[in-house]
Design an enzyme around this catalytic site. Structure first.
Site, PDB file in Angstrom:
ATOM      1  N   ASP A 252      -9.347  -5.852   4.314  1.00  0.00           N
ATOM      2  CA  ASP A 252      -9.441  -4.467   4.797  1.00  0.00           C
ATOM      3  C   ASP A 252     -10.793  -4.247   5.490  1.00  0.00           C
ATOM      4  OD1 ASP A 252      -8.651  -1.748   5.065  1.00  0.00           O
ATOM      5  OD2 ASP A 252      -9.488  -1.198   3.112  1.00  0.00           O
TER       6      ASP A 252
ATOM      7  N   HIS B  73      -3.090  -1.221  11.560  1.00  0.00           N
ATOM      8  CA  HIS B  73      -4.163  -1.601  10.625  1.00  0.00           C
ATOM      9  C   HIS B  73      -3.597  -2.349   9.414  1.00  0.00           C
ATOM     10  CE1 HIS B  73      -7.447  -1.428   7.783  1.00  0.00           C
ATOM     11  NE2 HIS B  73      -6.821  -0.559   7.017  1.00  0.00           N
TER      12      HIS B  73
ATOM     13  N   HIS C 183      -1.361  -0.760   1.312  1.00  0.00           N
ATOM     14  CA  HIS C 183      -2.616  -0.378   0.646  1.00  0.00           C
ATOM     15  C   HIS C 183      -3.117   1.030   0.958  1.00  0.00           C
ATOM     16  CE1 HIS C 183      -4.837  -1.678   4.341  1.00  0.00           C
ATOM     17  NE2 HIS C 183      -5.780  -0.856   3.887  1.00  0.00           N
ATOM     18  N   ASP C 184      -2.730   1.597   2.111  1.00  0.00           N
ATOM     19  CA  ASP C 184      -3.196   2.956   2.439  1.00  0.00           C
ATOM     20  C   ASP C 184      -2.088   4.006   2.285  1.00  0.00           C
ATOM     21  OD1 ASP C 184      -5.978   2.701   2.980  1.00  0.00           O
ATOM     22  OD2 ASP C 184      -5.577   1.867   4.972  1.00  0.00           O
TER      23      ASP C 184
ATOM     24  N   GLU D 194      -3.158   6.651  -0.546  1.00  0.00           N
ATOM     25  CA  GLU D 194      -4.378   7.358  -0.130  1.00  0.00           C
ATOM     26  C   GLU D 194      -4.129   8.288   1.062  1.00  0.00           C
ATOM     27  OE1 GLU D 194      -8.016   4.918  -0.280  1.00  0.00           O
ATOM     28  OE2 GLU D 194      -8.517   5.789   1.666  1.00  0.00           O
ATOM     29  N   ASP D 195      -3.291   7.873   1.992  1.00  0.00           N
ATOM     30  CA  ASP D 195      -3.204   8.584   3.277  1.00  0.00           C
ATOM     31  C   ASP D 195      -1.858   9.217   3.600  1.00  0.00           C
ATOM     32  OD1 ASP D 195      -5.833   7.893   3.813  1.00  0.00           O
ATOM     33  OD2 ASP D 195      -5.312   6.110   4.958  1.00  0.00           O
TER      34      ASP D 195
HETATM   35  N1  LIG Z   1     -13.047   1.064  12.123  1.00  0.00           N
HETATM   36  C1  LIG Z   1     -12.080   1.988  12.239  1.00  0.00           C
HETATM   37  N2  LIG Z   1     -11.611   2.614  11.129  1.00  0.00           N
HETATM   38  C2  LIG Z   1     -10.634   3.539  11.281  1.00  0.00           C
HETATM   39  C3  LIG Z   1     -10.128   3.875  12.549  1.00  0.00           C
HETATM   40  N3  LIG Z   1      -9.162   4.803  12.382  1.00  0.00           N
HETATM   41  C4  LIG Z   1      -9.048   5.020  11.075  1.00  0.00           C
HETATM   42  N4  LIG Z   1      -9.954   4.287  10.389  1.00  0.00           N
HETATM   43  C5  LIG Z   1     -10.106   4.308   8.921  1.00  0.00           C
HETATM   44  O1  LIG Z   1     -11.258   5.063   8.631  1.00  0.00           O
HETATM   45  C6  LIG Z   1     -11.786   4.643   7.351  1.00  0.00           C
HETATM   46  C7  LIG Z   1     -13.282   4.542   7.481  1.00  0.00           C
HETATM   47  O2  LIG Z   1     -13.778   5.760   7.854  1.00  0.00           O
HETATM   48  P1  LIG Z   1     -14.686   6.628   6.887  1.00  0.00           P
HETATM   49  O3  LIG Z   1     -15.059   7.879   7.601  1.00  0.00           O
HETATM   50  O4  LIG Z   1     -15.799   5.756   6.366  1.00  0.00           O
HETATM   51  O5  LIG Z   1     -13.754   6.920   5.642  1.00  0.00           O
HETATM   52  P2  LIG Z   1     -12.674   8.063   5.349  1.00  0.00           P
HETATM   53  O6  LIG Z   1     -11.743   8.107   6.533  1.00  0.00           O
HETATM   54  O7  LIG Z   1     -12.011   7.539   4.098  1.00  0.00           O
HETATM   55  O8  LIG Z   1     -13.417   9.327   5.100  1.00  0.00           O
HETATM   56  C8  LIG Z   1     -11.122   3.312   6.984  1.00  0.00           C
HETATM   57  O9  LIG Z   1     -10.267   3.598   5.896  1.00  0.00           O
HETATM   58  P3  LIG Z   1      -9.776   2.524   4.836  1.00  0.00           P
HETATM   59  O10 LIG Z   1      -8.959   1.493   5.546  1.00  0.00           O
HETATM   60  O11 LIG Z   1      -9.168   3.275   3.724  1.00  0.00           O
HETATM   61  O12 LIG Z   1     -11.031   1.714   4.364  1.00  0.00           O
HETATM   62  P4  LIG Z   1     -12.466   2.129   3.734  1.00  0.00           P
HETATM   63  O13 LIG Z   1     -13.446   1.830   4.796  1.00  0.00           O
HETATM   64  O14 LIG Z   1     -12.406   3.584   3.385  1.00  0.00           O
HETATM   65  O15 LIG Z   1     -12.539   1.247   2.555  1.00  0.00           O
HETATM   66  C9  LIG Z   1     -10.367   2.954   8.281  1.00  0.00           C
HETATM   67  O16 LIG Z   1      -9.141   2.272   8.048  1.00  0.00           O
HETATM   68  C10 LIG Z   1     -10.669   3.223  13.716  1.00  0.00           C
HETATM   69  O17 LIG Z   1     -10.281   3.471  14.842  1.00  0.00           O
HETATM   70  N5  LIG Z   1     -11.639   2.293  13.492  1.00  0.00           N
HETATM   71 MN   LIG Z   2      -7.361   0.226   4.965  1.00  0.00          MN
END
Ligand SMILES: Nc1nc2c(ncn2[C@@H]2O[C@H](COP(=O)(O)OP(=O)(O)O)[C@@H](OP(=O)(O)OP(=O)(O)O)[C@H]2O)c(=O)[nH]1
Ligand SMILES: [Mn+2]
Length: 201
Positions: free
Chosen positions: A141, A54, A80-81, A84-85
């Site tokens: 992102d 990602h 960037h993550d 946070e992660d």
């Molecule tokens: N579409 C998708 N997303 C996935 C997948 N696996 C992990 N993610 C991550 O999950 C986040 C979106 O899921 P949510 O349920 O809305 O958020 P949360 O994990 O922060 O609770 C994104 O985080 P983020 O990058 O920090 O972005 P943001 O959407 O929170 O800004 C994304 O990168 C996947 O298989 N598909």
């Molecule tokens: Mn991200």
């Protein structure tokens, strides 16, 4: 060209080579740092894709579609993550990659101690206040995550949740507009495909 200017050109091209190889080393060091930090993390798809795909993908969107060559922005995308992660701190990023990159990552970091609804609402309200360079990473992102949702539905997500993510992302993107036409056009295309209102354009 006289001898003097030839020598100057050689010096300049040498220092350009040196500058370029410094950038290459920095980007590779940064990618390696992100890979180590995210090594135990997987995406939520059925194939359990490594999470680092990602962040590399976000950096790739910036260079290949956004036309961005600002090294700190690319590094911030790769990192960037991490805060946070993973167990990464801002101090660590500051020490490894400098204040500029660490501050950009800070702008990308949600406060995971807040309830999810509040976190999601804050992304919408904070988007317009982000710096231009943080907005670039935020656009990339969202573009990556929406394309990933189009590719496949994460395990445990319903179709309704996917639709809600698109609708929420459209509100975040509304606050990021006027930053990069190519990425905004690509996002609008995805919203239209999904039948989601294109907001703020
Ligand atoms: N579409 C998708 N997303 C996935 C997948 N696996 C992990 N993610 C991550 O999950 C986040 C979106 O899921 P949510 O349920 O809305 O958020 P949360 O994990 O922060 O609770 C994104 O985080 P983020 O990058 O920090 O972005 P943001 O959407 O929170 O800004 C994304 O990168 C996947 O298989 N598909
Ligand atoms: Mn991200």
């Amino acid at each position: 060209m006289n001898n003097n200017s030839t020598a100057m050109a050689e010096r300049n091209s040498l220092s350009q080579d040196e500058a370029l190889s410094k950038v290459v080393k920095e980007i590779v060091r940064c990618t390696n740092f992100a890979a180590l930090k995210h090594k135990d993390q997987r995406r939520k798809d059925k194939q359990q894709t490594p999470y680092v795909n990602h962040v590399i993908g976000v950096a790739h969107i910036l260079v290949s579609e956004g036309g961005i060559s600002d090294v700190s922005v690319i590094q911030a995308a790769l990192l960037h993550d991490t805060v946070e992660d993973t167990d990464t701190s801002f101090y660590e990023l500051q020490a490894e990659f400098g204040e500029d990159v660490a501050n950009l990552v800070k702008e990308m970091t949600d406060d995971k101690s807040l309830p999810k609804a509040e976190r999601k609402a804050l992304q919408i309200s904070h988007a317009p206040q982000a710096s231009h360079r943080a907005k670039l990473v935020k656009l990339a992102d969202k573009l990556y995550n929406l394309r990933d949702l189009r590719r496949c539905t994460p395990e445990s997500w319903t179709e309704e949740r996917v639709q809600e993510y698109f609708e929420w992302a459209s509100q975040v993107v509304a606050g990021l507009r006027g930053t990069n036409q190519a990425m905004e056009d690509a996002l609008d295309q995805l919203f239209m495909e999904r039948g989601v209102e294109v907001m703020g354009s």
